[in-house]
Each structure stands twice: as C-alpha cells, then as structure tokens.
Scaffold this motif. Structure first.
Motif, PDB file in Angstrom:
ATOM      1  N   ALA A 104      21.271  54.757  10.485  1.00  0.00           N
ATOM      2  CA  ALA A 104      21.408  53.460  11.142  1.00  0.00           C
ATOM      3  C   ALA A 104      20.074  52.726  11.105  1.00  0.00           C
ATOM      4  CB  ALA A 104      21.860  53.646  12.586  1.00  0.00           C
ATOM      5  N   PRO A 105      20.081  51.403  11.129  1.00  0.00           N
ATOM      6  CA  PRO A 105      18.809  50.665  11.212  1.00  0.00           C
ATOM      7  C   PRO A 105      18.151  50.887  12.564  1.00  0.00           C
ATOM      8  CG  PRO A 105      20.659  49.166  11.432  1.00  0.00           C
ATOM      9  CD  PRO A 105      21.246  50.501  11.077  1.00  0.00           C
ATOM     10  N   LEU A 106      16.857  50.678  12.608  1.00  0.00           N
ATOM     11  CA  LEU A 106      16.087  50.943  13.817  1.00  0.00           C
ATOM     12  C   LEU A 106      15.566  49.633  14.391  1.00  0.00           C
ATOM     13  CD1 LEU A 106      15.296  53.511  15.366  1.00  0.00           C
ATOM     14  CD2 LEU A 106      13.104  53.474  14.171  1.00  0.00           C
ATOM     15  N   ASN A 107      15.780  49.441  15.686  1.00  0.00           N
ATOM     16  CA  ASN A 107      15.284  48.265  16.396  1.00  0.00           C
ATOM     17  C   ASN A 107      13.954  48.638  17.052  1.00  0.00           C
ATOM     18  OD1 ASN A 107      14.819  46.249  18.417  1.00  0.00           O
ATOM     19  ND2 ASN A 107      16.959  45.624  18.226  1.00  0.00           N
ATOM     20  N   HIS A 108      12.905  47.863  16.769  1.00  0.00           N
ATOM     21  CA  HIS A 108      11.574  48.217  17.274  1.00  0.00           C
ATOM     22  C   HIS A 108      11.230  47.527  18.594  1.00  0.00           C
ATOM     23  CE1 HIS A 108      10.605  50.474  13.665  1.00  0.00           C
ATOM     24  NE2 HIS A 108      11.071  49.458  12.941  1.00  0.00           N
ATOM     25  N   GLY A 109      12.025  46.577  19.047  1.00  0.00           N
ATOM     26  CA  GLY A 109      11.724  45.909  20.310  1.00  0.00           C
ATOM     27  C   GLY A 109      12.334  46.624  21.492  1.00  0.00           C
ATOM     28  N   ILE A 110      12.092  47.918  21.589  1.00  0.00           N
ATOM     29  CA  ILE A 110      12.787  48.728  22.586  1.00  0.00           C
ATOM     30  C   ILE A 110      12.345  48.417  24.008  1.00  0.00           C
ATOM     31  CG2 ILE A 110      11.174  50.638  22.442  1.00  0.00           C
ATOM     32  CD1 ILE A 110      15.011  50.763  22.906  1.00  0.00           C
ATOM     33  N   ASP A 111      11.068  48.057  24.187  1.00  0.00           N
ATOM     34  CA  ASP A 111      10.589  47.757  25.541  1.00  0.00           C
ATOM     35  C   ASP A 111      11.348  46.582  26.145  1.00  0.00           C
ATOM     36  OD1 ASP A 111       8.778  49.806  25.382  1.00  0.00           O
ATOM     37  OD2 ASP A 111       7.109  48.528  24.745  1.00  0.00           O
ATOM     38  N   ALA A 112      11.553  45.549  25.347  1.00  0.00           N
ATOM     39  CA  ALA A 112      12.298  44.389  25.837  1.00  0.00           C
ATOM     40  C   ALA A 112      13.745  44.759  26.123  1.00  0.00           C
ATOM     41  CB  ALA A 112      12.232  43.247  24.817  1.00  0.00           C
ATOM     42  N   LEU A 113      14.333  45.624  25.278  1.00  0.00           N
ATOM     43  CA  LEU A 113      15.720  46.038  25.498  1.00  0.00           C
ATOM     44  C   LEU A 113      15.862  46.835  26.784  1.00  0.00           C
ATOM     45  CD1 LEU A 113      16.827  47.105  21.898  1.00  0.00           C
ATOM     46  CD2 LEU A 113      17.612  45.131  23.215  1.00  0.00           C
ATOM     47  N   ILE A 114      14.919  47.703  27.040  1.00  0.00           N
ATOM     48  CA  ILE A 114      14.972  48.498  28.264  1.00  0.00           C
ATOM     49  C   ILE A 114      14.843  47.602  29.487  1.00  0.00           C
ATOM     50  CG2 ILE A 114      13.686  50.206  29.608  1.00  0.00           C
ATOM     51  CD1 ILE A 114      13.177  51.718  27.031  1.00  0.00           C
ATOM     52  N   GLU A 115      13.995  46.577  29.398  1.00  0.00           N
ATOM     53  CA  GLU A 115      13.861  45.653  30.517  1.00  0.00           C
ATOM     54  C   GLU A 115      15.153  44.856  30.727  1.00  0.00           C
ATOM     55  OE1 GLU A 115      12.517  43.411  33.664  1.00  0.00           O
ATOM     56  OE2 GLU A 115      11.739  45.275  32.794  1.00  0.00           O
TER      57      GLU A 115
END
Length: 704
Positions: A104-115
């Motif tokens: 699967a592709p990887l999303n690097h903006g994980i901090d924003a997603l967690i927020e």
C-alpha cells in the motif's frame, strides 16, 4: 496458552482469546459455509459474514486470472467467488489498479492525521489496550484506520506487526480500494458494513498471503463512517467468526465515542449557560462542537440542520470554523450552513481552557438589548419605575408594591407573576434597584426554562472539581455565590424540576449554599426575585411544585396585569414605541387614525406588551406611508363579530381550573378561526371531547 495467563477485561476479550488461541488449522474454511444469492441486495452485515459458496484457493485464483486477462468479463460468475469479491474486483479493474502491486502507499503526514483523529484514537484506546495484551503470539494484529483508510494505530503479535511493514500494513499506510484493491479495510469502507477478505480474494498479488476482517466505525450523532477496525494476519488465523469479533470491537469504540460526545455536550451546554444568560426558551439555539458538528438544537429550522449535515467538515472547513469561532466574522465561511448563521447571535464556547465550540442563537422577533444596555438600564432604581409605561390602576398598584419592596431590605424573597410579554423583567430591575447598598452589588439572572435537568444543581449551587462527569477542572461557583450581596432573579421558576426544589428551599431557609461534591457551607446574602408565567397555586395543587417552597418565595407577590386589563395604557404604549422607533430609524413618527386606535384598544393582545412593541416596529419598517388606518393593520386585528363573541373585551384572571380550561378553549378557537379539527389537535383532545366541552361551557359554535 491457558486462559488464566490472559486476563481480558471484557466479553469481547474472552471471545478474541478463544478464537485466536485455538489450534492452527489450514487456511481453507470449512466446506459447509454456504449462503444464498446476494443479488439485488444492498451491503449488509449478514451478506459478508457468510460466503455463498465454499472457498477454494485454486478456483479463486483462476477467476482472478481470467478477469485480468480479459478472457471472461464475468469470470466471477463462472467461478465460485462471492459477489462481494467479484464486484470489488470489477471496480478495481475499471479503476486501473495494478494487480501486481505488492504494498500500500504510505502517507507521511501522520502527525496531522493523529491530531485530526484524536477523538477516534481516544475512544479506541480502552479496547485496544485490553486486546493488545491478548494478541502477542497469536499471529494476528488489530489496526485502526481513519475515514480515508489511513492506518493511525496498530497492535498485536510482534512478528505479524513486523511482517505488516513489508506491505505498509502499519501506521501511515493507505488501504482504500482505489489505491490497493480489494482488502478488509477499503472494502469495509466502500460497503459500509463488516466484511472479510481471505487470501486469494485480495485483488493485488502482494497481499494474497494475508487474511483480514474489517468493520466500519460510525459517528454516534450522524451515523457517518469515521474509521475502520481490522483484524489481519497470515491465512492460518482465518476463522469465520473473525468478522463478528471486529464488529464487536467497532461497537465498543462507538460506545466510547458516544460517551465522549455526551460528555462534550454537557460541557458545552454548561459553558453556554455560563456565557449566554440572555438566551430565551423561545429562541432558536444551535450548539456546535469544534468541528462545526451540531450537538444540540432547539427551535432551529430544518433547512439549517440539513445544510450542516449535507456538508461534513473537511480540514479546510474546520480551519474556517476556528477562525469564525475566534472572530465571529462570517466572511471566512463559504458553505450554505455557515452563511445561514451570519444573521444569528454568536457566542464562542470555551471548555477546559480551550476553544471547543460555539452557540448560535436565532432570536425571536423581539430584539433583545445587549448586556451593556441591560446594565445601563439598571443603573438607577429611581428611573426604573418611570421605565414602566402605563397609568391603569392595576399597573400602578403593581408598581407601588415593587417600589416598597425595593426600598426595604426586610423582604428577602418576592414572586412576580404575569403572562408572557407583560414586562416582568422591568419589575425585576425595579426591585433590584433597592437591593444594592453599593454601586457594584451583583445582579444575576438565571432562566430556569433554558437549563437541562442534569445541569440544574450545578448552575444553582456550583460544584467542586470532579464532582460529576464533565465538571469543570477548577470547580465553579453557582448563581447564589455569584449574587452574594445583591439580587438573584430566577426566571420561569415554574420550570424548575421537582427534585431540585427541596435544595433551593434549604438554601433560602439556611442562607448557606454547598457546592455539589463539597461539604463546606458557604454563607450567602441574596435577595431572591422569582418570576413565572404559570399559576403556581395550580401547580402546587397538581403536585408539580412544592407547597413549602411556594410559600417561601411568595412572601410578597406582585401580579403584573395583562395588557388587555390596562385600558388606555395601550394608547400610551403605542405613543412610546412610536417615538422610540422613529428616533432609532431616523424617520418621522407614524400617525394612527382614530379608527385604528379603537381597533388596537379593543384587541385582546395575547402577546401583551411584547406583541404591541413588535407591531409598532413592523409598521415602522414595512409601512411606506406616515398614516396608519384600520386597513393597514394585520388580519388578526379584524376579527368578525361572531369570533369576537368567543372572547370578552377584557378577560379577568381565571379563579378556577374550569375557568382556565374554558378560557383556553376560547383562545384556541379564535386562533384557529373556528376550525374544530385544528383546535382539538392543538388542545390535545379528541373532536368529540371538544364538542362536549363546548356544550359544557356554553360556547357557541354556529360561526364554525
């Protein structure tokens, strides 16, 4: 592993332990898993929990190869694969998904997603914390994805978690169908129901060595899908009831979300009551959380609510809402729901030392003065009596009693009675003028009709930190403490719940208050001014109001007469409001014809002074001429003689339940223009009962 070594804390935990710790079997499910044809059915849980035919690795792979090679567009029908899988494969092929894809592709903006998903993560924390201890050594992992299919949490067997990284089945991986083909997360998001995808049923070749079962998580308030919980592992962990396990986990998370929402709702309601005391029950009220989602509404147009629900919040919309919350400037908003809010009264709400939402009040026709104007009006007790317009004997008697109460500190409780719109608040301010021994003595008002039952005690008496779910971390004083040394006005006291009334009586008797959750007694010196539009004596007889509390607050009772009993005061008020609105609008005062004044003088004014004020304001705004004749008055002022016979020119205050019932029937019949069906519906009685009441009270119905 023995059960005693795994101490799960829920029924779901025991079921998960039993399911995953069972002896490993071959990847092929039992041959007796049969199901009916799912054609023409929408996505439902039972459709995906049982396959319509036995799973066979070879035939499933053959159907997949035929579909990709184009040999048979209906390969999923020629070969026994489930309709769910065949339909998903067709979508993936039409979208151009690379079937050779291995991750699967990887999303690097994980901090924003967690927020952005902090509420979902908080709701899943309890379930994931319990389940995480059970999965080590089982070959299974449990993952949480957001509404866009991006993984935001993962727990489980360490080796399986490590293997999952090879295909980006880890935090940040995006698992929607449109990017990685058929899988438990993406297909559950598409179907909106629990699904399982086993081994060769995956669309992409690199994922066919996995089995997964996913269940969507829905927002409790609007039922929208906000995430997916998924159980994944290598094919040997497959169990037919894995889908039931993830569905149970999703339900636990939804339950925790509902608890979060109810707690936040209580906090925002409490913040609203503290920050918006001018709200009236007749106003429309919409309270939204920090994402613009409505969590409470009252008297709000359905079109406004539809606009909200039709525009789910996006990150950009949330940023605009935050700017609106901070500035109150609707220019930042560009969708229908927000544009509709530019004409309402805005009040930002703060809870836990941060911006949490907003209260949007849609006022009724009467414009309310600002808080500053209210304070200015109350600056001098001598001017308060002059603010009450009228010379009728009934009104002057009420003013005289209120002035005497204002001049003495011996009367600690007073009850103001009167219909809605008669001006009880003016008498409240008149009495308060005599309570202030210094210029800064407090004057606190609380509308009992605008408070939920669960928050009543907190608003009256205050609370200590942690006294109840949703309580302020720093504690909060009640209105009695805030009004110490001054006056406390309890508006619509007849709306107070019976369970709160004994505590109010105790405070009035002992002159001390105890916050919720606290044993400390706090002395208070407060003059109580209670007002009501109900007949509290009748409420006492019917058991809805405590008799001892009634006698305690009615040491002095002031009855504010309705406008229909005040004779020529109608003409004085017309002159007053006429001059007032002319000055405000910068226009000449209107001239009323004698015939129009006669009609206004004889009208019954069910809305009292408030209705008269609104009429004069409406004439100033809408009438283009300067002279108001009978023909310029609204239709309700031109009742036919037969209709006028239903109601006398002046209606004395009823002295019995029968008189009140008769008067209510007359009022409704007049309002409904004699239509008995609508009148019976409005009165909440059947048509035969209404006929019997008309005969009982001698009300003529020949005009109907």
């Amino acid at each position: 592993m023995a059960r005693t070594n795994w101490p799960p804390k829920s029924a779901f935990g025991w079921a998960l332990a039993d399911a995953i710790s069972a002896p490993r079997r071959a990847a092929r499910p039992p041959d007796d898993l049969k199901g009916g044809d799912a054609a023409a059915r929408g996505p439902r849980t039972e459709e995906f929990s049982t396959p319509p035919c036995a799973y066979d690795e070879h035939t499933t792979m053959k159907a997949w190869e035929c579909l990709l090679s184009g040999e048979a567009g209906d390969g999923q029908r020629r070969f026994p694969v489930r309709p769910l899988i065949g339909d998903s494969w067709s979508r993936c092929a039409s979208c151009g998904i690379d079937a050779r894809q291995r991750e699967a592709p990887l999303n690097h903006g994980i901090d924003a997603l967690i927020e952005q998903n902090r509420d979902l993560l908080a709701a899943a924390r309890r379930s994931f914390g319990t389940i995480g201890r059970l999965l080590d050594g089982t070959g299974a992992m449990l993952v949480l994805a957001d509404r866009n299919g991006v993984l935001i949490d993962a727990i489980g067997d360490r080796r399986t978690l490590h293997d999952g990284m090879d295909i980006n089945l880890s935090i940040g991986g995006k698992w929607t169908e449109d990017v990685v083909g058929t899988n438990g997360i993406g297909t559950a998001l598409w179907a909106g129901a629990p699904v399982f995808v086993h081994a060769a049923e995956h669309f992409c070749a690199g994922i066919k060595s996995w089995t997964c079962a996913g269940a969507p998580i829905r927002e409790p308030f609007d039922n929208s899908i906000i995430g997916v919980v998924d159980l994944s592992g290598h094919p040997d962990i497959f169990r037919p009831h894995n889908i039931g396990l993830v569905a149970a986990a999703a339900q636990e998370i939804e339950k925790a979300l509902a608890e979060q929402r109810n707690e936040e709702r209580a906090r925002l309601l409490e913040a609203f009551i503290s920050s918006a005391p001018e709200y009236r029950r007749s106003d429309g009220l919409l309270i939204v959380d920090h994402r613009g989602r409505p969590i409470y509404c009252h008297n709000v147009a359905e079109s406004t609510l539809r606009a909200f629900r039709a525009n789910p919040p996006t990150p950009a919309a949330e940023r605009r809402l935050v700017r609106f919350l901070e500035s109150g400037n609707g220019a930042e908003l560009d969708n229908d729901a927000m544009l509709a809010l530019q004409n309402c009264h805005f009040s930002p709400l703060q809870a836990d030392n941060g911006m949490r939402g907003a209260a949007l009040v849609f006022p009724t026709r009467e414009a309310r003065p600002s808080t500053a104007a209210r304070r200015a009006d109350a600056d001098g007790s001598d001017s308060q009596a002059n603010c009450i317009i009228g010379e009728s004997p009934a009104l002057r008697r009420a003013i005289e009693i209120a002035s005497r109460v204002a001049a003495t500190a011996d009367v600690t409780s007073v009850l103001i009675e009167g219909e809605t719109g008669v001006g009880k608040e003016l008498f409240t301010r008149l009495i308060h003028g005599g309570t202030r021994h210094r210029s800064d003595s407090p004057f606190v008002t609380l509308n009992c009709g605008a408070i939920t039952r669960e928050l009543f005690g907190s608003e009256l008496f205050g609370h200590v930190p942690g006294a109840f779910t949703g309580a302020s971390r720093d504690g909060k004083p009640g209105v009695f403490e805030l009004a110490n040394g001054g006056a406390l006005c309890l508006d619509e006291i007849g709306e107070m719940p019976p369970e709160i009334q004994p505590f109010l009586l105790r405070v009035l008797e002992e002159r001390v208050v105890r916050r919720l959750g606290d044993s400390r007694a706090r002395p208070v010196d407060v003059r109580l001014i209670a007002s009501t539009n109900r007949d509290l004596r009748q409420e006492v007889e019917q058991g809805r109001f405590r008799r001892d509390l009634f006698y305690r607050i009615s040491a002095v009772t002031i009855h504010v007469p309705p406008l229909r009993e005040r004779g020529d005061d109608v003409l004085l008020l017309i002159e007053h409001f006429n001059s007032r609105f002319a000055a405000r609008l910068g226009t000449a005062p209107l001239t009323f014809a004698a015939e129009a004044l006669d009609i206004l003088r004889a009208y019954r004014w069910p809305g009292n002074v408030r209705e008269l004020r609104n009429l004069v304001e409406k004439l100033h705004i809408l009438w283009r001429g300067t002279r108001v004749g009978p023909e310029d008055l609204p239709a309700e002022f031109h009742a036919r003689p037969e209709e006028a016979a239903l109601l006398p020119a002046t209606a004395p205050r009823p002295h019995s339940i029968e008189e009140a019932e008769c008067q209510a029937i007359r009022d409704v019949l007049l309002a409904e223009k004699g239509n008995l069906s609508r009148a019976a519906q409005k009165l909440g009685i059947s048509r035969p009962t209404l006929y019997r009441k008309l005969d009982q009270f001698g009300i003529r119905r020949g005009f109907v």
